[in-house]
Design an enzyme around this catalytic site. Sequence first.
Site, PDB file in Angstrom:
ATOM      1  N   ARG A 138      54.990  54.359  11.588  1.00 33.44           N
ATOM      2  CA  ARG A 138      55.931  54.304  10.476  1.00 33.44           C
ATOM      3  C   ARG A 138      56.410  55.703  10.130  1.00 33.44           C
ATOM      4  NH1 ARG A 138      53.664  53.661   6.253  1.00 33.44           N
ATOM      5  NH2 ARG A 138      51.539  53.309   6.924  1.00 33.44           N
TER       6      ARG A 138
ATOM      7  N   TYR B 281      59.475  50.440  16.292  1.00 35.86           N
ATOM      8  CA  TYR B 281      58.007  50.343  16.225  1.00 35.86           C
ATOM      9  C   TYR B 281      57.488  49.733  14.927  1.00 35.86           C
ATOM     10  CZ  TYR B 281      53.270  51.502  17.703  1.00 35.86           C
ATOM     11  OH  TYR B 281      51.962  51.418  18.120  1.00 35.86           O
TER      12      TYR B 281
ATOM     13  N   GLY C 209      55.921  48.605  11.582  1.00 30.96           N
ATOM     14  CA  GLY C 209      56.451  48.385  10.241  1.00 30.96           C
ATOM     15  C   GLY C 209      57.880  48.879  10.045  1.00 30.96           C
TER      16      GLY C 209
ATOM     17  N   LYS D 263      55.969  45.181   6.344  1.00 35.12           N
ATOM     18  CA  LYS D 263      55.913  46.110   5.212  1.00 35.12           C
ATOM     19  C   LYS D 263      57.183  46.033   4.352  1.00 35.12           C
ATOM     20  CE  LYS D 263      52.036  47.597   6.793  1.00 35.12           C
ATOM     21  NZ  LYS D 263      50.772  47.292   6.136  1.00 35.12           N
TER      22      LYS D 263
ATOM     23  N   HIS E  94      48.694  45.280  -0.302  1.00 33.41           N
ATOM     24  CA  HIS E  94      48.252  45.717   1.034  1.00 33.41           C
ATOM     25  C   HIS E  94      46.764  45.395   1.172  1.00 33.41           C
ATOM     26  CE1 HIS E  94      48.077  49.283   4.117  1.00 33.41           C
ATOM     27  NE2 HIS E  94      48.280  48.135   4.726  1.00 33.41           N
TER      28      HIS E  94
ATOM     29  N   SER F 253      46.145  52.281   5.472  1.00 32.79           N
ATOM     30  CA  SER F 253      46.382  52.015   6.888  1.00 32.79           C
ATOM     31  C   SER F 253      45.277  52.619   7.762  1.00 32.79           C
ATOM     32  CB  SER F 253      47.735  52.599   7.294  1.00 32.79           C
ATOM     33  OG  SER F 253      48.733  52.070   6.461  1.00 32.79           O
ATOM     34  N   ALA F 254      44.842  51.832   8.746  1.00 32.43           N
ATOM     35  CA  ALA F 254      43.818  52.261   9.710  1.00 32.43           C
ATOM     36  C   ALA F 254      42.508  52.680   9.044  1.00 32.43           C
ATOM     37  CB  ALA F 254      44.355  53.370  10.620  1.00 32.43           C
ATOM     38  N   CYS F 255      42.116  51.983   7.993  1.00 36.53           N
ATOM     39  CA  CYS F 255      40.853  52.279   7.301  1.00 36.53           C
ATOM     40  C   CYS F 255      39.889  51.103   7.348  1.00 36.53           C
ATOM     41  CB  CYS F 255      41.119  52.695   5.860  1.00 36.53           C
ATOM     42  SG  CYS F 255      41.801  54.348   5.746  1.00 36.53           S
TER      43      CYS F 255
ATOM     44  N   THR G 155      41.108  45.221   9.181  1.00 33.21           N
ATOM     45  CA  THR G 155      40.931  44.196  10.210  1.00 33.21           C
ATOM     46  C   THR G 155      39.451  43.934  10.439  1.00 33.21           C
ATOM     47  OG1 THR G 155      42.981  44.918  11.219  1.00 33.21           O
ATOM     48  CG2 THR G 155      41.552  43.533  12.556  1.00 33.21           C
ATOM     49  N   ASN G 156      38.675  45.002  10.510  1.00 38.24           N
ATOM     50  CA  ASN G 156      37.246  44.864  10.729  1.00 38.24           C
ATOM     51  C   ASN G 156      36.562  44.116   9.581  1.00 38.24           C
ATOM     52  OD1 ASN G 156      34.629  45.619  12.012  1.00 38.24           O
ATOM     53  ND2 ASN G 156      34.415  46.679  10.074  1.00 38.24           N
TER      54      ASN G 156
ATOM     55  N   ASP H 296      45.993  42.180   6.435  1.00 39.85           N
ATOM     56  CA  ASP H 296      46.867  43.300   6.045  1.00 39.85           C
ATOM     57  C   ASP H 296      47.593  43.093   4.713  1.00 39.85           C
ATOM     58  OD1 ASP H 296      47.830  45.916   6.803  1.00 39.85           O
ATOM     59  OD2 ASP H 296      49.787  45.022   7.156  1.00 39.85           O
TER      60      ASP H 296
ATOM     61  N   ARG I 148      48.606  49.526  19.189  1.00 35.18           N
ATOM     62  CA  ARG I 148      48.299  48.279  18.467  1.00 35.18           C
ATOM     63  C   ARG I 148      48.341  47.059  19.380  1.00 35.18           C
ATOM     64  NH1 ARG I 148      48.084  48.564  12.424  1.00 35.18           N
ATOM     65  NH2 ARG I 148      48.269  50.774  12.009  1.00 35.18           N
TER      66      ARG I 148
ATOM     67  N   ARG J  68      38.924  56.219   3.036  1.00 36.52           N
ATOM     68  CA  ARG J  68      38.134  57.004   3.962  1.00 36.52           C
ATOM     69  C   ARG J  68      37.746  58.280   3.236  1.00 36.52           C
ATOM     70  NH1 ARG J  68      38.373  56.964   9.811  1.00 36.52           N
ATOM     71  NH2 ARG J  68      39.593  55.061   9.985  1.00 36.52           N
TER      72      ARG J  68
ATOM     73  N   GLY K 236      29.493  45.356  10.871  1.00 28.81           N
ATOM     74  CA  GLY K 236      28.792  44.142  10.444  1.00 28.81           C
ATOM     75  C   GLY K 236      27.825  44.393   9.289  1.00 28.81           C
TER      76      GLY K 236
HETATM   77  P1  GTP Z   1      46.543  48.861   9.090  1.00 29.18           P
HETATM   78  O1  GTP Z   1      46.712  47.748  10.073  1.00 29.18           O
HETATM   79  O2  GTP Z   1      47.085  50.160   9.574  1.00 29.18           O
HETATM   80  O3  GTP Z   1      46.990  48.558   7.700  1.00 29.18           O
HETATM   81  O4  GTP Z   1      45.014  49.215   8.961  1.00 29.18           O
HETATM   82  P2  GTP Z   1      43.620  48.479   8.949  1.00 29.18           P
HETATM   83  O5  GTP Z   1      42.971  48.854   7.651  1.00 29.18           O
HETATM   84  O6  GTP Z   1      43.678  47.048   9.316  1.00 29.18           O
HETATM   85  O7  GTP Z   1      42.944  49.290  10.107  1.00 29.18           O
HETATM   86  P3  GTP Z   1      41.769  48.926  11.076  1.00 29.18           P
HETATM   87  O8  GTP Z   1      40.859  47.877  10.572  1.00 29.18           O
HETATM   88  O9  GTP Z   1      42.323  48.668  12.406  1.00 29.18           O
HETATM   89  O10 GTP Z   1      41.021  50.339  11.040  1.00 29.18           O
HETATM   90  C1  GTP Z   1      40.448  50.805  12.171  1.00 29.18           C
HETATM   91  C2  GTP Z   1      39.671  52.076  11.918  1.00 29.18           C
HETATM   92  O11 GTP Z   1      38.670  51.910  10.940  1.00 29.18           O
HETATM   93  C3  GTP Z   1      38.971  52.465  13.192  1.00 29.18           C
HETATM   94  O12 GTP Z   1      39.028  53.859  13.321  1.00 29.18           O
HETATM   95  C4  GTP Z   1      37.561  51.955  12.965  1.00 29.18           C
HETATM   96  O13 GTP Z   1      36.666  52.650  13.765  1.00 29.18           O
HETATM   97  C5  GTP Z   1      37.384  52.227  11.492  1.00 29.18           C
HETATM   98  N1  GTP Z   1      36.377  51.379  10.833  1.00 29.18           N
HETATM   99  C6  GTP Z   1      36.512  50.074  10.505  1.00 29.18           C
HETATM  100  N2  GTP Z   1      35.397  49.620   9.867  1.00 29.18           N
HETATM  101  C7  GTP Z   1      34.561  50.693   9.767  1.00 29.18           C
HETATM  102  C8  GTP Z   1      33.275  50.880   9.202  1.00 29.18           C
HETATM  103  O14 GTP Z   1      32.664  49.986   8.636  1.00 29.18           O
HETATM  104  N3  GTP Z   1      32.727  52.132   9.311  1.00 29.18           N
HETATM  105  C9  GTP Z   1      33.381  53.159   9.914  1.00 29.18           C
HETATM  106  N4  GTP Z   1      32.802  54.344   9.987  1.00 29.18           N
HETATM  107  N5  GTP Z   1      34.596  53.012  10.466  1.00 29.18           N
HETATM  108  C10 GTP Z   1      35.182  51.802  10.388  1.00 29.18           C
HETATM  109  C1  SPV Z   2      50.086  50.037   8.355  1.00 30.97           C
HETATM  110  O1  SPV Z   2      50.488  51.143   8.707  1.00 30.97           O
HETATM  111  O2  SPV Z   2      49.525  49.846   7.238  1.00 30.97           O
HETATM  112  C2  SPV Z   2      50.217  48.881   9.257  1.00 30.97           C
HETATM  113  C3  SPV Z   2      50.956  49.071  10.511  1.00 30.97           C
HETATM  114  O3  SPV Z   2      49.732  47.817   8.937  1.00 30.97           O
HETATM  115  S1  SPV Z   2      52.675  48.970  10.356  1.00 30.97           S
HETATM  116  O4  SPV Z   2      53.051  47.564  10.382  1.00 30.97           O
HETATM  117  O5  SPV Z   2      53.282  49.683  11.465  1.00 30.97           O
HETATM  118  O6  SPV Z   2      53.095  49.534   9.095  1.00 30.97           O
HETATM  119 MN    MN Z   3      48.787  47.864   6.873  1.00 34.92          MN
END
Ligand code: GTP
Ligand code: SPV
Ligand code: MN
Length: 599
Positions: free
Chosen positions: A75, A215, A217, A224, A244, A266-268, A271-272, A293, A385, A416, A510
Amino acid sequence: MKSKTPKTTHRALLKWMGKMVEMCRPEWVHWCDGTQAEADRLFAEMVKRGTAIKLNPKKRPNSYLFRSDPRDVARVEKRTFICSHSKDDAGPTNNWEEPRAMRHKLKELFAGCMKGRTMYVIPFSMGPVGSPLAQIGVQVTDSPYVVVNMRIMARVGNQVLKVLGEHGFFVPCLHSVGRPLPPGEKDVAWPCNPENTYIAHFPEERTIVSFGSGYGGNALLGKKCLALRIASCMARDGGWLAEHMLITGVRNPEGEKTYVAAAFPSACGKTNFAMLIPPKEMKGWKVTTVGDDIAWIKPDAEGRLFAINPENGFFGVAPGTSRQTNRNAMESCRKDTIFTNVALTDDGDVWWEGMTPKPPKHLIDWLGQDWTPDCGRVSSHPNSRFTAPLVNCPCLDSEVDNLAGVPIKAFVFGGRRMHDIPLVYQAFTWSQGVYMGATMGSEQTAAAEGKVGVVRQDPMAMLPFCGYHMADYFRHWLKVGKNLEERPRIFHVNWFRKNEKGEFLWPGYGQNMRVLRWIVERANVRAFAKESAIGWLPRYQDLDWRGLDFSKEQWDELMAMDRERTKTLTLAHEELFIRLFDHLPKEMIFERELLLSRL
Ligand code: GTP
Ligand code: SPV
Ligand code: MN
């Protein structure tokens, strides 16, 4: 591709379409029906043109790999605009342009921008088709990559036109990669126009215009742009919340299910967390996924909050995803998946950093170059992704298509944070919870441009996604809470705290189930907590430790809260609050004062 007759008699839609065709001058117009046959045809064409690679069907059935232009990988917040009539409505945290000036600029960019290309028309529903919480959009795009992605991420096709009927409301979403194709010229694999990228939102008109990027979002406008930036404005006006947030169902051994919504930037780890697999020793606990998301959350007539996931797929970060960290995500992208900017293996499968402990001996990296483990580069872009359908998820919640949504009992905020912030704490009240969300921060990641690792204030993980003044958004949260009969409890978590050696203090993934169990039991008023200056805290003995060797000393380090540091951090929130000052609800000031006095 032949131009099909649209299956709609919606006058406003047909009129808008006519204007778009006249302005963009595409060679062909194609109304998407969202079928597999249509997607197959588009994929085949993209493979022929060298835009897509069909993966080995034995390894990855019905899946494709795309490599974007290296200048178009995330983005672009600098080029994202909220064009409200008044600059004040967009607030100081958004880029703003006067709507008429922006429309004029865009008109010039869009004039003839689809020459030599096909214009695809994608009617889509964000949310289960026909749900009172859903919204309809129609995206016009010249990117077949966007079409095949939208087909996974949203509900697409004639069923949507049917619900739209002749007079229904829809959000017009105009998109172009911004690279007309002169006759005789060969197309590039990933057309884009990074010098002239604009992602513009017109909140009063409820329209979206995006130019220059293909690409994520920037280009999948249901995500978004519609489901957060425009929807946040609809939600403000309609008394609901567009967030979000992931949505997850937590079932206890007695079979009772509690739904939780959590906002991480984002990326925090959304999904996990959404697909968490509890440690096997925590017998009888199970987590199911509604979304990873975005959440649309609305009070019902009884004053309880119900949420839907407006999306129909996952657009998940690939690197770091493995059978160990997220088996359910790996399973979700086992087939029917689009991969973007990951590496290609010699046997026609995909690989990325962290997928397996040992990398393959040879790969083609995300730039299309030969890659070996010792070459000194990563094989996949950090923001690479997978686009995978919800239905592939083994732990998908049974209520995901429930038109009324699922009841939300707890909100979780998190970021984070290497330092200072304890693993988990609970707000005393709704308004303190809103303050907690308003002041949250996170170290920046590769999901957007910016300096990776620097702590940025990201209120409720919405900084890049709120379509109006951030302080008015806090006020809206306070107002929604006030009118509720049953207020969800609000929590803050941090999986990312590290020691001086730079090692994570918490195993995460987990194991987060132990925290989640305490959260749902607190939300159901069943677990104990002790009062502290920042909120309710679990004691060591309040967590379920079955199957994990984690000492009281480790716990104390993980939960430590230094009063002086916390005061300093609290005062540092002033910077954002001063920027927002003239709209800031007084509760935010009072909550800060209360926190400081408790400290
Ligand atoms: P967007 O799709 O960008 O909105 O983000 P998201 O929050 O869905 O991101 P995602 O779950 O893909 O985040 C992935 C990152 O989080 C990777 O770098 C993982 O290693 C890290 N991560 C996820 N869960 C944990 C956790 O419990 N501990 C740690 N240390 N890292 C984690
Ligand atoms: C984010 O950046 O929070 C995402 C990926 O979920 S994107 O759809 O590219 O914005
Ligand atoms: Mn997102």
